[in-house]
Design a protein around this motif. Structure first.
Motif, PDB file in Angstrom:
ATOM      1  N   TRP A  76       0.841  -1.204   0.000  1.00  0.00           N
ATOM      2  CA  TRP A  76       0.000   0.000   0.000  1.00  0.00           C
ATOM      3  C   TRP A  76       0.875   1.254   0.000  1.00  0.00           C
ATOM      4  N   GLN A  77       1.864   1.285   0.888  1.00  0.00           N
ATOM      5  CA  GLN A  77       2.734   2.457   0.977  1.00  0.00           C
ATOM      6  C   GLN A  77       3.484   2.683  -0.328  1.00  0.00           C
ATOM      7  N   HIS A 137       1.399   4.246  -2.916  1.00  0.00           N
ATOM      8  CA  HIS A 137       1.010   5.628  -2.624  1.00  0.00           C
ATOM      9  C   HIS A 137       2.218   6.538  -2.430  1.00  0.00           C
TER      10      HIS A 137
END
Length: 452
Positions: A440-441, A444
């Motif tokens: 996820w990081q 993003h």
């Protein structure tokens, strides 16, 4: 004039302790009144040594399995055998005298660490199967030791439980600190450090056989002789169906109940222990399980992704965040596991739910990056350690206070299954969490976890 002299006489003499310090010493003396130093030292060392190998193995995870194998493999090998032992052993381990158990645990731990240390290193082309076998042996020893020594505190009073808790809390600091110091600052090889740790179980022998007073164990030895003399016709159901685990005004004496509940592996004794375990679940086992699931999910799955830009942190490398989090967590655990002589909690669910809140907050930060400073995360991690240690020691302190004496030894040992069950669940959840949060990081625009 006389009033001036009176006021002057009330002032402390030079070099004399102030009244506040004297009151503090008096309160401290009253607090520890009745504590046997030998009992406290013995249980502190037993708690330290029983848990320190577990910490050393986790600290050496990267060196043991190499970079390509998930470190959760080491965690699971370090905790699943302990969990199985705690799940099964309380129903038969009462048949084995404590001195025999201690020698067995010592041999298992030493052999396990020798297997881990002497099998070829990953960098030398070695496989991890022998190392995993050694970790399993050490884990069996740790699980059996925890349920046995906690059960043994029933015969030595509340200070033995406080000393055990403090020793287990110190194991995190001593184990991680000693491994880091030996392999970095002192320049010892991983093999030499692990070989040295294989000698640590000898301290357990000294603690149990040389330091710990034998008198409180005399009823156990006498009872074990009586167990062998009891005929089959005398074996009755050890618990009255009408009496709950947490109270009975007509409960039989501890010695009689100990004889009744220790008559072999009969079906009646097994059913009685299952009823006891059911009575332990809601008041004691469930809050301990919840706090361990939450805190080990944080430690194994969320903490590796709690990364900040290096220029706003005290670190020069991203790899330094995780060891720092672990050290801060261990400090919190040590403080809270040493706290029962000074501070007690009776509502075990409140800190367990607060730990779940910690997990939620840190997971949301890993996703949405809203905590502005790593120092705030340091504070949350310290709070996490405090909560985990508080639930651990106060769970067993509540059992010692609330469970009838005749059920207490079994209850203390049986409840230990909850922490290992929580770590097992968190081990699987944490591996999924870490991958998910890191992906996820990265998607993003925060690729810090890829730079470890």
């Amino acid at each position: 004039m006389s009033s001036a002299r009176d006021r002057q006489s009330m002032l402390p003499l030079p070099g004399a302790p102030s009244s506040s310090w004297a009151r503090f010493r008096e309160r401290l003396g009253a607090l520890f009144s009745g504590a046997d130093p030998r009992v406290c030292v013995a249980f502190w060392l037993l708690g330290l040594i029983n848990n320190v190998l577990y910490v050393i193995i986790l600290s050496a995870a990267l060196d043991l399995v190499g970079p390509s194998v998930p470190k959760g493999v080491v965690l699971l090998a370090d905790v699943i055998p302990s969990f199985v032992t705690k799940l099964v052993a309380p129903y038969f381990i009462h048949l084995i005298p404590y001195p025999v158990r201690v020698m067995f645990f010592v041999l298992c731990s030493a052999m396990g660490m020798l297997l881990v240390a002497l099998s070829p290193a990953y960098a030398e082309g070695g496989t991890i199967s022998t190392k995993i076998a050694g970790i399993i042996l050490a884990s069996l020893s740790s699980g059996g030791g925890e349920l046995s020594f906690l059960a043994l505190t029933h015969f030595y009073g509340p200070f033995s439980l406080a000393a055990w808790g403090s020793g287990t809390g110190a194991a995190g600091l001593v184990g991680a600190g000693a491994y880091a110091l030996a392999t970095t600052s002192m320049g010892f090889s991983v093999k030499a450090t692990l070989l040295a740790s294989a000698c640590l179980p000898a301290i357990m022998v000294v603690s149990f056989f040389a330091i710990l007073p034998r008198a409180p164990m005399a009823p156990l030895l006498a009872a074990s002789t009586q167990y062998r003399a009891i005929d089959e016709e005398d074996r009755e159901d050890p618990l009255d169906e009408r009496d709950g685990l947490l109270g009975s005004s007509n409960a039989p004496s501890r010695n009689q109940k100990a004889i009744d509940t220790s008559k072999g592996l009969g079906w009646q004794a097994f059913r009685a222990n299952l009823r006891r375990a059911k009575g332990l679940f809601l008041p004691f086992m469930l809050p301990l399980l919840l706090v361990y699931v939450a805190e080990y999910t944080i430690n194994q799955g969320v903490s590796p992704t709690l990364l900040f830009p290096l220029e706003g942190s005290p670190f020069e490398h991203f790899r330094a965040f995780y060891p720092a989090y672990n050290a801060i967590y261990q400090v919190g655990v040590f403080i809270s596991r040493s706290s029962t002589p000074f501070f007690r909690i009776h509502d075990l669910y409140l800190p367990s739910f607060l730990q779940i809140v910690n997990l939620a907050v840190l997971t949301l930060h890993a996703l949405f990056d809203f905590i502005p400073s790593v120092y705030i995360v340091f504070a949350i991690i310290f709070w996490e350690g405090l909560l985990g240690g508080l639930v651990y020691v106060n769970t067993f302190a509540e059992i010692a206070d609330r469970v009838p004496r005749e059920d207490r030894e079994f209850s203390l040992g049986a409840t230990t299954v909850s922490d290992s069950a929580g770590i097992c669940i968190a081990g699987f959840v944490g591996m999924v969490f870490e991958v998910w949060l890191c992906d996820w990081q990265d998607a993003h625009g925060r690729d810090y976890c890829r730079r470890l």
